[in-house]
Design a protein around this motif. Structure first.
Motif, mmCIF file in Angstrom:
data_model
loop_
_atom_site.group_PDB
_atom_site.id
_atom_site.type_symbol
_atom_site.label_atom_id
_atom_site.label_comp_id
_atom_site.label_asym_id
_atom_site.label_seq_id
_atom_site.Cartn_x
_atom_site.Cartn_y
_atom_site.Cartn_z
ATOM 1 N N LEU A 1 0.960 -1.162 0.067
ATOM 2 C CA LEU A 1 -0.016 -0.066 -0.144
ATOM 3 C C LEU A 1 0.883 1.213 0.035
ATOM 4 O O LEU A 1 1.741 1.432 0.847
ATOM 5 C CB LEU A 1 -0.898 0.116 1.248
ATOM 6 C CG LEU A 1 -2.069 -0.850 1.232
ATOM 7 C CD1 LEU A 1 -3.009 -0.939 2.506
ATOM 8 C CD2 LEU A 1 -2.862 -0.878 0.062
ATOM 9 N N ALA A 2 0.699 2.168 -1.090
ATOM 10 C CA ALA A 2 1.467 3.330 -1.113
ATOM 11 C C ALA A 2 0.750 4.227 0.064
ATOM 12 O O ALA A 2 -0.412 4.401 0.151
ATOM 13 C CB ALA A 2 1.382 4.030 -2.145
ATOM 14 N N HIS B 1 -13.335 6.224 2.292
ATOM 15 C CA HIS B 1 -13.349 5.081 3.453
ATOM 16 C C HIS B 1 -11.901 4.518 3.118
ATOM 17 O O HIS B 1 -11.717 3.950 2.145
ATOM 18 C CB HIS B 1 -14.284 4.313 3.210
ATOM 19 C CG HIS B 1 -15.824 5.018 3.193
ATOM 20 N ND1 HIS B 1 -16.747 4.568 2.732
ATOM 21 C CD2 HIS B 1 -16.201 6.007 4.070
ATOM 22 C CE1 HIS B 1 -17.734 5.362 3.303
ATOM 23 N NE2 HIS B 1 -17.273 6.307 3.896
ATOM 24 N N ALA B 2 -11.043 4.736 4.190
ATOM 25 C CA ALA B 2 -9.456 4.711 4.019
ATOM 26 C C ALA B 2 -9.355 2.749 3.970
ATOM 27 O O ALA B 2 -8.529 2.789 3.457
ATOM 28 C CB ALA B 2 -8.979 4.999 5.244
ATOM 29 N N THR B 3 -10.135 2.123 4.619
ATOM 30 C CA THR B 3 -10.191 0.705 4.524
ATOM 31 C C THR B 3 -10.580 0.333 3.030
ATOM 32 O O THR B 3 -10.110 -0.906 2.808
ATOM 33 C CB THR B 3 -10.901 -0.098 5.468
ATOM 34 O OG1 THR B 3 -12.267 0.353 5.299
ATOM 35 C CG2 THR B 3 -10.389 0.263 6.863
ATOM 36 N N GLU B 4 -11.144 1.123 2.223
ATOM 37 C CA GLU B 4 -11.468 0.632 1.051
ATOM 38 C C GLU B 4 -10.139 1.213 0.164
ATOM 39 O O GLU B 4 -10.239 2.346 -0.729
ATOM 40 C CB GLU B 4 -12.848 1.322 0.620
ATOM 41 C CG GLU B 4 -13.836 0.935 1.362
ATOM 42 C CD GLU B 4 -15.235 1.589 1.019
ATOM 43 O OE1 GLU B 4 -15.170 2.375 0.130
ATOM 44 O OE2 GLU B 4 -16.215 1.422 1.655
ATOM 45 N N ASP C 1 -5.286 11.304 6.459
ATOM 46 C CA ASP C 1 -5.087 10.998 7.697
ATOM 47 C C ASP C 1 -5.508 9.096 7.610
ATOM 48 O O ASP C 1 -4.757 8.456 8.334
ATOM 49 C CB ASP C 1 -6.040 11.657 8.852
ATOM 50 C CG ASP C 1 -5.791 13.111 8.722
ATOM 51 O OD1 ASP C 1 -4.606 13.472 8.559
ATOM 52 O OD2 ASP C 1 -6.608 13.668 9.539
ATOM 53 N N GLY C 2 -6.782 9.061 7.287
ATOM 54 C CA GLY C 2 -7.029 7.444 7.197
ATOM 55 C C GLY C 2 -6.119 6.722 6.565
ATOM 56 O O GLY C 2 -5.878 5.351 6.852
ATOM 57 N N LEU C 3 -5.678 7.210 5.284
ATOM 58 C CA LEU C 3 -4.643 6.299 4.451
ATOM 59 C C LEU C 3 -3.835 5.839 5.135
ATOM 60 O O LEU C 3 -3.195 4.656 5.333
ATOM 61 C CB LEU C 3 -4.475 7.035 3.177
ATOM 62 C CG LEU C 3 -3.317 6.257 2.469
ATOM 63 C CD1 LEU C 3 -3.723 4.994 1.928
ATOM 64 C CD2 LEU C 3 -3.068 7.265 1.095
ATOM 65 N N ASP C 4 -2.848 6.803 6.093
ATOM 66 C CA ASP C 4 -1.874 6.499 6.712
ATOM 67 C C ASP C 4 -1.986 5.489 7.857
ATOM 68 O O ASP C 4 -1.282 4.655 8.214
ATOM 69 C CB ASP C 4 -1.017 7.930 7.237
ATOM 70 C CG ASP C 4 -0.211 8.266 6.000
ATOM 71 O OD1 ASP C 4 -0.204 7.674 4.910
ATOM 72 O OD2 ASP C 4 0.133 9.479 6.315
ATOM 73 N N VAL D 1 -4.378 3.468 8.059
ATOM 74 C CA VAL D 1 -4.565 1.869 7.407
ATOM 75 C C VAL D 1 -3.316 1.243 6.923
ATOM 76 O O VAL D 1 -3.032 0.175 7.292
ATOM 77 C CB VAL D 1 -5.560 1.981 6.329
ATOM 78 C CG1 VAL D 1 -5.718 0.552 5.387
ATOM 79 C CG2 VAL D 1 -7.120 2.346 6.848
ATOM 80 N N ALA D 2 -2.451 2.056 6.270
ATOM 81 C CA ALA D 2 -1.204 1.668 5.673
ATOM 82 C C ALA D 2 -0.456 1.045 7.094
ATOM 83 O O ALA D 2 0.216 0.039 6.675
ATOM 84 C CB ALA D 2 -0.472 2.573 4.694
ATOM 85 N N GLU D 3 -0.329 1.828 8.016
ATOM 86 C CA GLU D 3 0.538 1.764 9.101
ATOM 87 C C GLU D 3 0.080 0.262 9.836
ATOM 88 O O GLU D 3 0.954 -0.528 10.060
ATOM 89 C CB GLU D 3 0.779 2.748 10.129
ATOM 90 C CG GLU D 3 1.462 2.374 11.317
ATOM 91 C CD GLU D 3 2.769 1.978 11.170
ATOM 92 O OE1 GLU D 3 3.105 1.052 12.012
ATOM 93 O OE2 GLU D 3 3.480 2.492 10.084
ATOM 94 N N TRP D 4 -1.205 0.218 9.930
ATOM 95 C CA TRP D 4 -1.817 -0.901 10.653
ATOM 96 C C TRP D 4 -1.470 -2.191 9.788
ATOM 97 O O TRP D 4 -1.239 -3.243 10.434
ATOM 98 C CB TRP D 4 -3.210 -0.710 10.764
ATOM 99 C CG TRP D 4 -4.221 -1.832 11.308
ATOM 100 C CD1 TRP D 4 -4.883 -2.663 10.640
ATOM 101 C CD2 TRP D 4 -4.178 -2.469 12.613
ATOM 102 N NE1 TRP D 4 -5.558 -3.379 11.720
ATOM 103 C CE2 TRP D 4 -5.028 -3.301 12.748
ATOM 104 C CE3 TRP D 4 -3.484 -2.009 13.836
ATOM 105 C CZ2 TRP D 4 -5.339 -4.143 13.889
ATOM 106 C CZ3 TRP D 4 -3.653 -2.670 15.003
ATOM 107 C CH2 TRP D 4 -4.525 -3.642 14.940
ATOM 108 N N TYR D 5 -1.701 -2.105 8.240
ATOM 109 C CA TYR D 5 -1.684 -3.216 7.600
ATOM 110 C C TYR D 5 0.046 -3.738 7.703
ATOM 111 O O TYR D 5 0.320 -4.831 7.703
ATOM 112 C CB TYR D 5 -2.118 -2.911 6.049
ATOM 113 C CG TYR D 5 -1.875 -3.996 5.101
ATOM 114 C CD1 TYR D 5 -2.609 -5.324 5.398
ATOM 115 C CD2 TYR D 5 -1.020 -4.137 4.158
ATOM 116 C CE1 TYR D 5 -2.404 -6.103 4.417
ATOM 117 C CE2 TYR D 5 -0.969 -4.917 3.189
ATOM 118 C CZ TYR D 5 -1.968 -6.188 3.271
ATOM 119 O OH TYR D 5 -1.668 -7.073 2.535
#
Length: 894
Positions: A62-63, A149-152, A192-195, A197-201
């Motif tokens: 994920l970028a 929706h950042a998880t999408e 904010d959400g993208l980061d 999600v990316a960090e969690w993943y």
């Protein structure tokens, strides 16, 4: 022994500082590339893979937002067809960027194309002939985004690839797009959400928790509800985009990508399901269907199966990112591409697919049908597949935008012209908000600004005038219906009457997909008059409405009085208490200085010059009126303290908890965010009040199931935490439970109250999201400052029934044992929207109760008084509960 962690502090400002101070992010001050430098065309535009280090959509990759920012800035620097600009900041301080992409020649004349788009959309001062000429000259303006929706995750991974393709593809089709279209591409609407999600993943990649849910919201305050904010426009991301859509660029087509398609379809494309709002212009629906058909045809030509239409998603509600544009004469497009989890691939065997769609149980997933002619039969599904489907959808939209450029431009003008003509004819001609008719004048200003953020034209009378047989004073706000965005005006200011749809003739009712009623004057408590016939009033256009500065009347001996009616009075109280002023609430009505003051009037003791300076600043800035008091009011005054508030935050991310944080921050209630371990540990006596935001009681009690998340995020309060909360209340604390959290408190504490409709089947009683009438006991401290009647936003909410206490001998728990603060309206309580069984199961039942328990109390609010930051007329139910928790409760050391 390890030091025990302190409860998480509400720290929006600290969060923003942490993000902006990180040297790893390119938006740190000084790191942003110099603006104004544009590509000469000599550079080679970079492919996203050259910046990311992998192809967009690669398995397990994920970028994040820093990589996407870096890419778009590199593309801007290298391509004369791309201009990247910042349009705002996220709630945590990240830059919100927009890429404007077109031909080199179009970008050299970019203001010309924007101006033509605006003139046609506003449809003022143009003849049909001039409009056709401008449509022929202009360029179609198209908005495409990477979703909210950042998880999408596929949306944000596809936008860099789309930008690269539009900027570099040399095919005739893409050259035609660049010549005829100005593309407004927003790579990420929720950075904010993208980061997050990316960090969690990345953290969980290769572990048993690789596809685990997030334990946090992916927007600081509102999570998934960032796609429910498009008429109130409360969040900075929404406001930045709305400014582009409705104040600057006025795109003819708005394409909002999502990634939760109805399984097992691979993508949903328009047409939408029924019903359609009567306020949406027919040309919008025709345009939506035309674009959807073009998309479906392209998927078929490219051999991409699994395209479904006319299920789940409808065109009734106004609050989504693709639905709000409908009411602005724009073609709003939603697609829902299939998602597994993040960037992890998944193989589906044919026998793992359901035989019918869950959302459309009569529609086969196996047999071809009119709106699912090429069923997907299973196989691998990767993130790159989702990216490719999104690319197909985006390309199809851009090509039909270019091919029918003149039609889109003239169409938005035609709809605007027709809206203006209808408004001039009357029925209605205008809506008037008169300042002297308001319970809370500040909320009238709030409503005007909601309309303004959505592009609605509002005027303010500069002289008194007559309309509809009434006299209105100077300063009244007038919303004329004769404006291009008339559909938006009517949809927000009129009552919603959702159609009576049946699954089959004579069968059960078909419930709405989402919210069914949202009329703003009703839920905000604003008095607004509809005027049917034309009238003339001298007025000036409003850009941003502001409260008139208030005043301090007289000179104090004892202190000052402030009405509890304005919501901003709560902000004033919190600021004064923070500054050390003595503030209390009058326990009964009284007369002073020749006026009558209600129970709950705010009394500020005179502390000398500094007190006067503070209230003068509040009067000026908040539009509040203070009255000097020469002597004590003659009734009991209950002293307040700044409440020490704890807000429960489950590891099962909860949007209502996020909205509660938002409203507490807005009104400056300091609070601690309490996790499961904080509550299980006990030691809660330092809090005057603890809030349980609306959440499924099983989630509160049990949390995430062990094995589904990293161990630190599993489990909920458990019996130990529930018992600690009960001891806290019995020792004198106050628990405030909203909506579904009330079920938790009732069950765990054995309260003499029950949810009266808990076991009623949905075909007998169901309200998925509507406004219902509320009757208030304004003598009760929890209803101070409120009118006798208001509206509750009822979203599968609660009505209460008072019952015999467990093991008690006192009969039904009425009188002093359970205090009823509010009841739902009698008869048919529905005010706006859709309801089944409200007359039988809701009417007259308690809606808000206070239940004594030991030395403390439990406040049960049967609905979400702060729902999505919208029902401002019921905010005080929560605020009053927090302030009341400090009355007669001695402070303790924290």
């Amino acid at each position: 022994m390890k030091a025990r962690p302190r409860p998480i502090r509400s720290a929006l400002v600290l969060g923003a500082i942490l993000w902006s101070a990180s040297a790893a992010h390119p938006w740190v001050a000084g790191a942003r590339p110099q603006q104004g430098l544009r590509a000469t065309g000599a550079e080679t535009p970079p492919h996203p893979a050259s910046v990311f280090g992998f192809e967009p959509g690669a398995d397990h990759k994920l970028a994040d937002y820093s990589a996407i920012l870096e890419y778009f800035r590199a593309l801007d620097a290298a391509s004369a067809r791309v201009r990247e600009e910042e349009i705002g900041r996220s709630v945590l301080g990240r830059p919100l960027i927009l890429a404007v992409i077109s031909s080199e020649e179009n970008l050299r004349q970019i203001e010309r194309w924007r101006s033509i788009s605006e003139r046609l959309a506003r449809a003022v001062g143009l003849s049909d002939e001039e409009a056709r000429r401008l449509a022929g000259e202009g360029r179609a303006v198209v908005w495409i985004d990477g979703g909210l929706h950042a998880t999408e995750v596929a949306g944000a991974q596809h936008t860099p690839l789309l930008a690269y393709t539009v900027a570099t593809d040399t095919s005739q089709a893409m050259q035609r797009v660049r010549e005829n279209v100005v593309l407004l591409l927003m790579p990420v609407m929720n950075p904010d959400g993208l980061d997050i999600v990316a960090e969690w993943y990345r953290r969980n990649l290769g572990t048993p928790y690789e596809t685990a849910d997030l334990p946090w919201l992916y927007h600081h305050y509102v999570g998934h509800d960032n796609n429910r904010d498009w008429y109130m426009i409360t969040q900075p991301e929404t406001e930045a985009v709305a400014r582009i859509l409705y104040h600057e660029w006025y795109p003819q087509i708005v394409y909002n990508h999502h990634q939760t398609g109805p399984f097992p379809a691979r993508i949903f494309v328009p047409p939408f399901a029924e019903p359609v709002s009567p306020h949406i212009p027919p040309l919008v629906i025709r345009g939506v269907n035309l674009v959807g058909s073009a998309m479906a045809n392209r998927f078929a030509r490219e051999g991409k199966p699994g395209v479904v239409s006319r299920v789940v998603y409808n065109a009734w509600w106004n609050g989504g990112m693709r639905t709000a544009p409908y009411f602005h004469n724009m073609i709003g497009i939603l697609t829902e591409t299939a998602l597994y989890e993040y960037a992890t691939p998944r193989y589906y065997t044919p026998d793992s697919l359901p035989p019918t769609f869950r959302s459309a149980p009569t529609l086969s997933t196996v047999q071809p049908s009119t709106f699912y002619p090429d069923p997907w039969k299973g196989g691998w599904w990767r993130l790159r597949d989702a990216v490719d489907y999104m690319m197909t959808g985006s390309h199809a939209l851009l090509e039909i935008a270019a091919a029918r450029k003149d039609d889109w431009l003239y169409g938005i003008y035609q709809m605007g012209r027709e809206a203006i003509e209808k408004g001039r004819a009357g029925n209605p001609f205008a809506y008037v908000i008169a300042p002297g008719e308001q319970w809370d004048a500040g909320e009238a200003v709030q409503l005007v600004n909601v309309l303004r953020r959505g592009g609605v034209e509002v005027h303010r009378a500069t002289e008194p005038f007559q309309a509809g047989g009434r006299e209105y004073p100077s300063g009244s706000y007038v919303v004329y219906a004769a404006q291009a965005f008339r559909p938006h005006v009517l949809d927000l200011l009129e009552r919603q009457v959702y159609p009576d749809r049946r699954l089959y003739p004579g069968g059960p009712r078909e419930p709405p997909y989402d919210i069914a009623g949202w009329t703003l004057p009703i839920q905000m408590g604003v008095a607004m008059r509809r005027v049917e016939e034309p009238f003339v009033a001298r007025s000036e256009a409003v850009d941003v409405a502001r409260v008139e500065p208030g005043q301090v009347v007289g000179h104090a001996g004892y202190g000052y009085l402030l009405s509890h009616r304005p919501n901003t009075s709560v902000l004033a109280v919190n600021r004064l208490l923070k500054d050390g002023e003595r503030v209390g609430l009058a326990a009964a009505g009284f007369e002073a200085a020749g006026e009558r003051f209600d129970a709950g009037t705010i009394v500020i003791r005179n502390g000398g010059r500094r007190t006067r300076q503070r209230i003068e600043a509040l009067a000026r800035d908040q539009g509040l009126e203070f009255v000097a008091l020469a002597r004590p009011p003659g009734v009991r005054v209950d002293d307040l303290r700044l409440p020490r508030v704890g807000l429960y935050g489950s590891w099962v991310a909860n949007m209502d908890e996020g909205w509660t944080r938002w409203i507490l921050d807005r009104y400056e209630f300091p609070f601690d965010r309490l996790r499961d371990t904080d509550l299980r540990r006990g030691n809660l006596h330092r809090y005057d009040a603890i809030i349980l935001a609306s959440q499924d009681p099983f989630r509160i009690l049990g949390g995430h199931t062990p094995g589904t998340m990293p161990p630190e995020y599993v489990g909920g309060l458990g019996p130990e935490g529930a018992a600690a909360l009960k001891r806290y209340v019995q020792a004198g604390g106050s628990l405030v439970a909203l909506d579904s959290a009330a079920d938790f408190a009732i069950a765990q504490f054995g309260l003499p109250v029950e949810n009266s409709a808990a076991r009623v089947p949905r075909d007998s009683f169901y309200i998925p999201g509507s406004l219902v009438a509320l009757r208030l006991n304004t003598a009760h401290a929890l209803a101070y400052g409120m009118p006798d009647s208001a509206a509750a936003f009822f979203v599968e909410s609660r009505a209460f029934k008072l019952v015999k206490p467990a093991g008690g001998e006192t009969g039904r728990a009425q009188g002093p044992q359970v205090e009823v603060v509010a009841r739902y309206g009698d008869g048919d309580p529905l005010l706006s929207g859709w309801a089944v069984g409200a007359e039988r199961y809701l009417a007259g039942n308690p809606a808000v109760v206070r239940v004594p328990l030991g030395k403390g109390s439990v406040v049960l609010i049967g609905f979400r008084a702060q729902f999505r930051g919208q029902p401002r007329a019921t905010f005080k139910l929560l605020f009053n509960a927090l302030h009341a928790a400090t009355v007669n409760r001695a402070p303790t050391n924290r």
